[in-house]
Design a protein around this motif. Sequence first.
Motif, PDB file in Angstrom:
ATOM      1  N   ILE A 132       0.832  -1.201   0.000  1.00 29.07           N
ATOM      2  CA  ILE A 132       0.000   0.000   0.000  1.00 29.07           C
ATOM      3  C   ILE A 132       0.869   1.255   0.000  1.00 29.07           C
ATOM      4  CG2 ILE A 132      -1.692   1.300   1.354  1.00 29.07           C
ATOM      5  CD1 ILE A 132      -2.763  -1.430   2.315  1.00 29.07           C
ATOM      6  N   ALA A 133       0.575   2.157  -0.930  1.00 27.31           N
ATOM      7  CA  ALA A 133       1.352   3.393  -1.055  1.00 27.31           C
ATOM      8  C   ALA A 133       0.416   4.580  -1.178  1.00 27.31           C
ATOM      9  CB  ALA A 133       2.268   3.330  -2.275  1.00 27.31           C
ATOM     10  N   TYR A 134       0.826   5.699  -0.623  1.00 28.17           N
ATOM     11  CA  TYR A 134       0.053   6.932  -0.713  1.00 28.17           C
ATOM     12  C   TYR A 134      -0.205   7.293  -2.177  1.00 28.17           C
ATOM     13  CZ  TYR A 134      -0.952  11.949  -0.306  1.00 28.17           C
ATOM     14  OH  TYR A 134      -1.514  13.194  -0.405  1.00 28.17           O
ATOM     15  N   LYS A 135      -1.459   7.536  -2.497  1.00 27.25           N
ATOM     16  CA  LYS A 135      -1.935   7.852  -3.852  1.00 27.25           C
ATOM     17  C   LYS A 135      -1.871   6.650  -4.793  1.00 27.25           C
ATOM     18  CE  LYS A 135      -3.093  12.051  -2.929  1.00 27.25           C
ATOM     19  NZ  LYS A 135      -4.536  12.404  -2.837  1.00 27.25           N
ATOM     20  N   GLY A 142     -14.207  -4.824  -4.753  1.00 28.56           N
ATOM     21  CA  GLY A 142     -14.228  -4.695  -6.203  1.00 28.56           C
ATOM     22  C   GLY A 142     -14.275  -3.282  -6.721  1.00 28.56           C
ATOM     23  N   VAL A 143     -14.203  -2.283  -5.841  1.00 24.28           N
ATOM     24  CA  VAL A 143     -14.258  -0.876  -6.242  1.00 24.28           C
ATOM     25  C   VAL A 143     -12.845  -0.303  -6.291  1.00 24.28           C
ATOM     26  CG1 VAL A 143     -15.212   1.400  -5.736  1.00 24.28           C
ATOM     27  CG2 VAL A 143     -16.494  -0.661  -5.103  1.00 24.28           C
ATOM     28  N   SER A 144     -12.462   0.246  -7.437  1.00 24.87           N
ATOM     29  CA  SER A 144     -11.144   0.859  -7.585  1.00 24.87           C
ATOM     30  C   SER A 144     -11.108   2.176  -6.830  1.00 24.87           C
ATOM     31  CB  SER A 144     -10.841   1.108  -9.065  1.00 24.87           C
ATOM     32  OG  SER A 144      -9.635   1.833  -9.217  1.00 24.87           O
ATOM     33  N   LEU A 145     -10.162   2.289  -5.881  1.00 22.31           N
ATOM     34  CA  LEU A 145     -10.054   3.489  -5.051  1.00 22.31           C
ATOM     35  C   LEU A 145      -8.601   3.941  -4.967  1.00 22.31           C
ATOM     36  CD1 LEU A 145     -12.382   2.321  -2.140  1.00 22.31           C
ATOM     37  CD2 LEU A 145     -12.958   3.999  -3.907  1.00 22.31           C
ATOM     38  N   THR A 146      -8.418   5.215  -4.648  1.00 25.35           N
ATOM     39  CA  THR A 146      -7.084   5.789  -4.492  1.00 25.35           C
ATOM     40  C   THR A 146      -6.782   5.957  -3.007  1.00 25.35           C
ATOM     41  OG1 THR A 146      -7.272   6.989  -6.581  1.00 25.35           O
ATOM     42  CG2 THR A 146      -5.601   7.751  -5.029  1.00 25.35           C
TER      43      THR A 146
END
Length: 213
Positions: A132-135, A142-146
């Motif tokens: 996991i990385a910031y941004k 199943g939802v693409s998130l930032t």
Amino acid sequence: MFTGIVEELGTIARLQRNSRDATLEIHAQTVLADANIGDSIAVDGACLTVRACTADTFLADVSAETLHRTTLGERKSGEQVNLERALRLQDRLGGHLVLGHVDEVGTISGWKEEGTSTRMQVTVSEKARRYIAYKGSIAVDGVSLTIANVVTDGFEVALIPHTKQVTTLGTKRKGARVNIEVDLLARYVETLLLKNDTARIDRAFLARHGFSS
């Protein structure tokens, strides 16, 4: 392969548990418009294969591994799930590359309203946190998130009104369990580094691969 852009909310009609695996029946419309037996549909982020379908219902087998790795075994009749058909080569990549191979189940540990948007915090294992990385990108149910923020035991994402309206995330609250798939590219980078007998990039690593200061 998927993009994490949910096409519609389906409704669980039936979950039939067997000795080790299960059969899932889901009511849907959009994802069945051109569906055929053998097609892939992501259900809350888990890639399932259509075993049978009608104009408004499809059946999919859920393996013991999928039951173990995801929340699908916890679903009940009448509950809604996020649905997405497999990506076609001519489609726009609106989210990020998602395989539909859930890594683990995380837990929503924080929920804070920020105007019309919501800051959602999710707790994951130490194993998942290293990807996991910031941004960076992540798939939650199943939802693409930032990633909006990285915290000690997980991450935070910002949910805009549209995302809350067209996915199940708008109904989730603190304590809810969600399917997590980390960014595919992060896993490949780690694999490449390990194959080069190093877990970090330093000056010596860069020099060996043709880079110089």
